[in-house]
Write a protein that holds these residues in place. Structure first.
Motif, PDB file in Angstrom:
ATOM      1  N   ASP A  10       0.830  -1.210   0.000  1.00  0.00           N
ATOM      2  CA  ASP A  10       0.000   0.000   0.000  1.00  0.00           C
ATOM      3  C   ASP A  10       0.868   1.266   0.000  1.00  0.00           C
ATOM      4  N   LEU A  11       2.012   1.229   0.655  1.00  0.00           N
ATOM      5  CA  LEU A  11       2.936   2.368   0.653  1.00  0.00           C
ATOM      6  C   LEU A  11       3.553   2.540  -0.739  1.00  0.00           C
ATOM      7  N   GLN A  12       3.906   1.428  -1.363  1.00  0.00           N
ATOM      8  CA  GLN A  12       4.422   1.482  -2.733  1.00  0.00           C
ATOM      9  C   GLN A  12       3.370   2.054  -3.680  1.00  0.00           C
ATOM     10  N   ALA A  13       2.114   1.685  -3.457  1.00  0.00           N
ATOM     11  CA  ALA A  13       1.020   2.180  -4.307  1.00  0.00           C
ATOM     12  C   ALA A  13       0.848   3.698  -4.146  1.00  0.00           C
ATOM     13  N   GLN A  14       1.014   4.202  -2.939  1.00  0.00           N
ATOM     14  CA  GLN A  14       0.921   5.653  -2.715  1.00  0.00           C
ATOM     15  C   GLN A  14       2.024   6.379  -3.486  1.00  0.00           C
ATOM     16  N   VAL A  15       3.228   5.848  -3.419  1.00  0.00           N
ATOM     17  CA  VAL A  15       4.349   6.456  -4.130  1.00  0.00           C
ATOM     18  C   VAL A  15       4.105   6.377  -5.633  1.00  0.00           C
ATOM     19  N   ARG A  16       3.639   5.241  -6.117  1.00  0.00           N
ATOM     20  CA  ARG A  16       3.342   5.057  -7.543  1.00  0.00           C
ATOM     21  C   ARG A  16       2.290   6.066  -8.005  1.00  0.00           C
ATOM     22  N   ARG A  17       1.238   6.256  -7.192  1.00  0.00           N
ATOM     23  CA  ARG A  17       0.180   7.198  -7.542  1.00  0.00           C
ATOM     24  C   ARG A  17       0.731   8.629  -7.629  1.00  0.00           C
ATOM     25  N   LEU A  18       1.551   9.037  -6.637  1.00  0.00           N
ATOM     26  CA  LEU A  18       2.153  10.374  -6.672  1.00  0.00           C
ATOM     27  C   LEU A  18       3.066  10.535  -7.888  1.00  0.00           C
ATOM     28  N   LEU A  19       3.771   9.480  -8.221  1.00  0.00           N
ATOM     29  CA  LEU A  19       4.651   9.508  -9.388  1.00  0.00           C
ATOM     30  C   LEU A  19       3.831   9.645 -10.668  1.00  0.00           C
ATOM     31  N   ASP A  20       2.759   8.855 -10.794  1.00  0.00           N
ATOM     32  CA  ASP A  20       1.894   8.903 -11.974  1.00  0.00           C
ATOM     33  C   ASP A  20       1.233  10.267 -12.134  1.00  0.00           C
ATOM     34  N   GLU A  21       0.892  10.882 -11.005  1.00  0.00           N
ATOM     35  CA  GLU A  21       0.254  12.210 -11.023  1.00  0.00           C
ATOM     36  C   GLU A  21       1.281  13.334 -11.104  1.00  0.00           C
ATOM     37  N   GLN A  22       2.547  12.979 -11.217  1.00  0.00           N
ATOM     38  CA  GLN A  22       3.660  13.930 -11.283  1.00  0.00           C
ATOM     39  C   GLN A  22       3.674  14.877 -10.080  1.00  0.00           C
ATOM     40  N   ARG A  23       3.358  14.343  -8.903  1.00  0.00           N
ATOM     41  CA  ARG A  23       3.374  15.137  -7.670  1.00  0.00           C
ATOM     42  C   ARG A  23       4.451  14.679  -6.696  1.00  0.00           C
ATOM     43  N   LEU A  24       5.135  13.602  -7.014  1.00  0.00           N
ATOM     44  CA  LEU A  24       6.140  13.058  -6.103  1.00  0.00           C
ATOM     45  C   LEU A  24       7.303  14.028  -5.914  1.00  0.00           C
ATOM     46  N   GLY A  25       7.788  14.587  -7.003  1.00  0.00           N
ATOM     47  CA  GLY A  25       8.887  15.545  -6.924  1.00  0.00           C
ATOM     48  C   GLY A  25       8.514  16.771  -6.108  1.00  0.00           C
ATOM     49  N   ASP A  26       7.323  17.289  -6.338  1.00  0.00           N
ATOM     50  CA  ASP A  26       6.869  18.464  -5.573  1.00  0.00           C
ATOM     51  C   ASP A  26       6.786  18.159  -4.084  1.00  0.00           C
ATOM     52  N   MET A  27       6.318  16.959  -3.755  1.00  0.00           N
ATOM     53  CA  MET A  27       6.218  16.558  -2.351  1.00  0.00           C
ATOM     54  C   MET A  27       7.601  16.536  -1.703  1.00  0.00           C
ATOM     55  N   LEU A  28       8.584  15.968  -2.398  1.00  0.00           N
ATOM     56  CA  LEU A  28       9.946  15.917  -1.857  1.00  0.00           C
ATOM     57  C   LEU A  28      10.556  17.315  -1.738  1.00  0.00           C
ATOM     58  N   LEU A  29      10.315  18.149  -2.732  1.00  0.00           N
ATOM     59  CA  LEU A  29      10.860  19.508  -2.716  1.00  0.00           C
ATOM     60  C   LEU A  29      10.237  20.370  -1.612  1.00  0.00           C
ATOM     61  N   ARG A  30       8.990  20.104  -1.282  1.00  0.00           N
ATOM     62  CA  ARG A  30       8.361  20.826  -0.158  1.00  0.00           C
ATOM     63  C   ARG A  30       8.922  20.350   1.183  1.00  0.00           C
ATOM     64  N   LYS A  31       9.155  19.058   1.279  1.00  0.00           N
ATOM     65  CA  LYS A  31       9.641  18.496   2.545  1.00  0.00           C
ATOM     66  C   LYS A  31      11.105  18.851   2.791  1.00  0.00           C
ATOM     67  N   TYR A  32      11.909  18.785   1.756  1.00  0.00           N
ATOM     68  CA  TYR A  32      13.337  19.096   1.841  1.00  0.00           C
ATOM     69  C   TYR A  32      13.595  20.247   0.868  1.00  0.00           C
ATOM     70  N   GLN A  33      13.705  21.455   1.391  1.00  0.00           N
ATOM     71  CA  GLN A  33      13.637  22.640   0.540  1.00  0.00           C
ATOM     72  C   GLN A  33      14.950  23.066  -0.092  1.00  0.00           C
ATOM     73  N   THR A  34      16.070  22.715   0.481  1.00  0.00           N
ATOM     74  CA  THR A  34      17.340  23.175  -0.082  1.00  0.00           C
ATOM     75  C   THR A  34      18.379  22.059  -0.085  1.00  0.00           C
ATOM     76  N   ALA A  35      19.354  22.230  -0.959  1.00  0.00           N
ATOM     77  CA  ALA A  35      20.498  21.314  -1.010  1.00  0.00           C
ATOM     78  C   ALA A  35      21.573  21.836  -0.069  1.00  0.00           C
ATOM     79  N   HIS A  36      22.386  20.942   0.433  1.00  0.00           N
ATOM     80  CA  HIS A  36      23.509  21.358   1.282  1.00  0.00           C
ATOM     81  C   HIS A  36      24.592  21.991   0.418  1.00  0.00           C
ATOM     82  N   THR A  37      25.612  22.529   1.040  1.00  0.00           N
ATOM     83  CA  THR A  37      26.691  23.185   0.292  1.00  0.00           C
ATOM     84  C   THR A  37      28.015  22.425   0.396  1.00  0.00           C
ATOM     85  N   ILE A  38      27.967  21.177   0.820  1.00  0.00           N
ATOM     86  CA  ILE A  38      29.180  20.353   0.929  1.00  0.00           C
ATOM     87  C   ILE A  38      29.439  19.736  -0.433  1.00  0.00           C
TER      88      ILE A  38
END
Length: 182
Positions: A10-38
């Motif tokens: 069921d967790l895999q299905a949630q990720v698959r659905r977000l991926l299919d709806e092209q919302r997975l990237g946005d979800m990750l970018l909202r949760k983790y907003q910046t890259a480190h500088t190392i």
């Protein structure tokens, strides 16, 4: 979804659905907003040494810490911890090194911390057992959640392409790269 195969369907299905709806990237970018500088091996070595000094003072010293562009492709790993023993005169010297996949140069600090904590834990615990994961969560309390999120990002990377996080202190809004890198 090879990176999520050990997780419930069921967790895999949630990720698959977000991926299919092209919302997975946005979800990750909202949760983790910046890259480190190392970005350099020297900065990575200093970062790992700080973590080691804080949590693993009595562990054996590290001789080398670096980014490795071949790691993910050749070893199917995101990081490695190796120990090489050499005879020097009548003494046996051990050199320890940690290599981190170059992929971690442009991701959020939480992802970099997760992989370095994982490799540092191998200084004390060789096997992926209960004590190993307790040590990981001691060094990074949300270790398991970040590991899952990293696996979600790797799934996104495989199926939809890379995400582009802005560097710390710069732009705060999400930026998504298309498959062609734009």
């Amino acid at each position: 979804m090879k990176y999520l195969s050990a997780y419930p369907i069921d967790l895999q299905a949630q990720v698959r659905r977000l991926l299919d709806e092209q919302r997975l990237g946005d979800m990750l970018l909202r949760k983790y907003q910046t890259a480190h500088t190392i970005r350099s091996d020297r900065a990575l070595f200093a970062y790992v040494q700080e973590l080691k000094a804080e949590y693993l003072r009595s562990a054996d010293p590290l001789n080398k810490v670096c980014f490795d562009s071949k790691l993910h492709v050749i070893h199917h790993a995101l990081g490695t911890h190796t120990s090489v023993s050499r005879v020097q005169g009548n003494k046996l010297k051990a050199k320890r090194e940690i290599r981190v996949a170059t992929l971690f140069k442009s991701v959020p600090i939480e992802f970099l911390q997760m992989i370095t904590v994982h490799e540092l834990a191998h200084l004390k615990e060789k096997a992926h057992n209960k004590a190993f994961y307790q040590l990981c969560t001691h060094m990074q309390p949300d270790y398991h959640q970040v590991e899952f999120d990293l696996r979600v990002y790797l799934t996104h990377l495989d199926m939809a392409g890379p995400l582009v996080w802005p560097d710390e202190g710069l732009h705060k809004g999400p930026a998504v790269a298309n498959a062609d890198g734009t």
